[in-house]
Design a protein around this motif. Structure first.
Motif, PDB file in Angstrom:
ATOM      1  N   TYR A   1       0.953  -1.091  -0.090  1.00 41.28           N
ATOM      2  CA  TYR A   1       0.097   0.081   0.221  1.00 41.28           C
ATOM      3  C   TYR A   1       0.764   0.997  -0.076  1.00 41.28           C
ATOM      4  N   TYR A   2       0.258   2.409  -0.435  1.00 40.06           N
ATOM      5  CA  TYR A   2       0.995   3.276  -0.611  1.00 40.06           C
ATOM      6  C   TYR A   2       0.203   4.813  -1.455  1.00 40.06           C
ATOM      7  N   SER A   3       0.579   5.710  -1.341  1.00 42.02           N
ATOM      8  CA  SER A   3       0.737   6.745  -2.087  1.00 42.02           C
ATOM      9  C   SER A   3       1.302   7.564  -2.633  1.00 42.02           C
ATOM     10  N   PHE A   4       0.371   8.620  -3.582  1.00 42.70           N
ATOM     11  CA  PHE A   4       0.678   9.682  -4.073  1.00 42.70           C
ATOM     12  C   PHE A   4       0.261  10.582  -5.112  1.00 42.70           C
ATOM     13  N   ARG A   5       1.207  11.589  -5.929  1.00 44.77           N
ATOM     14  CA  ARG A   5       0.019  13.099  -5.924  1.00 44.77           C
ATOM     15  C   ARG A   5       0.653  12.727  -7.686  1.00 44.77           C
ATOM     16  N   LEU A   6      -0.361  13.106  -8.073  1.00 46.72           N
ATOM     17  CA  LEU A   6      -0.321  13.225  -9.625  1.00 46.72           C
ATOM     18  C   LEU A   6      -1.204  14.375  -9.360  1.00 46.72           C
ATOM     19  N   GLY A   7      -0.710  15.688 -10.336  1.00 48.57           N
ATOM     20  CA  GLY A   7      -1.519  17.155 -10.867  1.00 48.57           C
ATOM     21  C   GLY A   7      -1.785  17.419  -9.156  1.00 48.57           C
TER      22      GLY A   7
ATOM     23  N   MET B   1      -4.618  -8.835  11.460  1.00 45.08           N
ATOM     24  CA  MET B   1      -3.826  -9.163  11.207  1.00 45.08           C
ATOM     25  C   MET B   1      -2.416  -8.000  10.530  1.00 45.08           C
ATOM     26  N   ALA B   2      -3.113  -7.143  10.195  1.00 48.38           N
ATOM     27  CA  ALA B   2      -2.147  -6.207   9.975  1.00 48.38           C
ATOM     28  C   ALA B   2      -2.409  -4.673  10.324  1.00 48.38           C
ATOM     29  N   PRO B   3      -2.487  -3.909  11.474  1.00 46.55           N
ATOM     30  CA  PRO B   3      -2.756  -3.180  12.045  1.00 46.55           C
ATOM     31  C   PRO B   3      -2.335  -1.839  12.041  1.00 46.55           C
ATOM     32  N   HIS B   4      -0.957  -2.239  10.992  1.00 49.07           N
ATOM     33  CA  HIS B   4       0.362  -0.918  10.447  1.00 49.07           C
ATOM     34  C   HIS B   4      -0.976  -0.508   9.719  1.00 49.07           C
ATOM     35  N   GLN B   5      -1.547  -0.926   8.219  1.00 51.31           N
ATOM     36  CA  GLN B   5      -2.528  -0.034   7.708  1.00 51.31           C
ATOM     37  C   GLN B   5      -3.362   0.579   7.700  1.00 51.31           C
ATOM     38  N   THR B   6      -3.847   0.413   9.279  1.00 50.57           N
ATOM     39  CA  THR B   6      -4.574   1.032   9.542  1.00 50.57           C
ATOM     40  C   THR B   6      -4.499   2.422   9.762  1.00 50.57           C
TER      41      THR B   6
END
Length: 286
Positions: free
Chosen positions: A105-111, A126-131
């Protein structure tokens, strides 16, 4: 694919293609990609289920790379992806889809757009770090400083279509994310649109009565279609548009402040459109 005066940045128009759930149907996938390519997108966002079995090397060759090559997009247009349940968490899936950040999972900006791409294979238990990552990103200057905020995750929070013999009406833990994605103040403005796949049909609307953002389910990239109501579904979710055909979509940003979404079927005929216009309002809030 870009004009000299259109760098895809904050000052120029941005065109993105969206598709999902081609799985093991390369012919329809190729056809849709060719239609999409004619609209000259700056990038293509695939919302998951790129193959049928993520552990098979042959699937990645036959169902992913060959269609991208045959449609003449794989070597010319950036491909941005979310992980689907068929892609899964196999080592081969990570090897053949190299993604930013931790690869899931990731984020980015475009325009003028901020994108938050999540991995719905990872249950928050199982993956609380994503929250925690969602909270961090939605409160970030990149999110609050963008005109539009768009969530990308494969499994939707709500759906009406699945199959007459199978019970599925959306993923409960994704619904739990909705409170984090809603926003409602200047420091935490929330999403404008959430795009999912998984259901092999097109559903578009606010998904449930109190939702603050538009939900689009667009799992018609080639796989067999879901044309029946889910088993055991007593009350359907209030989607405004339902379309039971293969499809792709484009997202176009005009003048940096107007978002226009258009959906097209396998014959390249338009069947849905909506827009989010922020040209005459404070762009910090919806």
């Amino acid at each position: 694919k870009q004009d000299d005066d259109d760098d895809g940045g904050d000052g120029g128009d941005v065109v993105l293609g969206f598709i999902s759930d081609n799985q093991n149907e390369p012919n329809k996938f190729t056809r849709l990609l060719r239609h999409m390519n004619d609209r000259m997108p700056h990038a293509i966002i695939h919302v998951g289920d790129m193959v049928q079995d993520g552990w098979k090397t042959t699937d990645w060759h036959n169902y992913w790379y060959v269609p991208l090559h045959n449609a003449a997009v794989g070597h010319t247009i950036p491909i941005i992806t979310a992980r689907g349940n068929h892609d899964s968490e196999y080592s081969s899936s990570y090897a053949y889809t190299y993604l930013p950040g931790n690869g899931a999972y990731y984020s980015f900006r475009l325009g003028p757009c901020f994108f938050l791409v999540l991995d719905t294979n990872a249950d928050p238990k199982m993956a609380p770090h994503q929250t925690a990552y969602i909270k961090e990103q939605m409160a970030s200057p990149e999110a609050s400083g963008s005109t539009f905020r768009i969530g990308i995750f494969h499994i939707p929070p709500h759906t009406n279509l699945w199959g007459p013999h199978l019970e599925f009406s959306g993923e409960p833990f994704v619904r739990e994310w909705m409170s984090l994605l809603q926003g409602g103040n200047e420091a935490w403005p929330g999403l404008d649109i959430a795009v999912s796949g998984h259901t092999h049909a097109y559903e578009r609307g606010y998904g449930y009565p109190l939702s603050r953002y538009m939900t689009v389910i667009m799992g018609g990239g080639g796989g067999g279609l879901d044309q029946h109501l889910s088993k055991g579904l007593n009350d359907t979710w209030p989607f405004e548009v339902t379309h039971k055909d293969h499809h792709y979509a484009t997202l176009r940003i005009e003048n940096g402040c107007r978002l226009v979404w258009d959906a097209y079927d396998l014959r390249n005929r338009p069947f849905d459109t909506f827009e989010v216009d922020k040209c005459n309002i404070d762009t910090g809030l919806r």
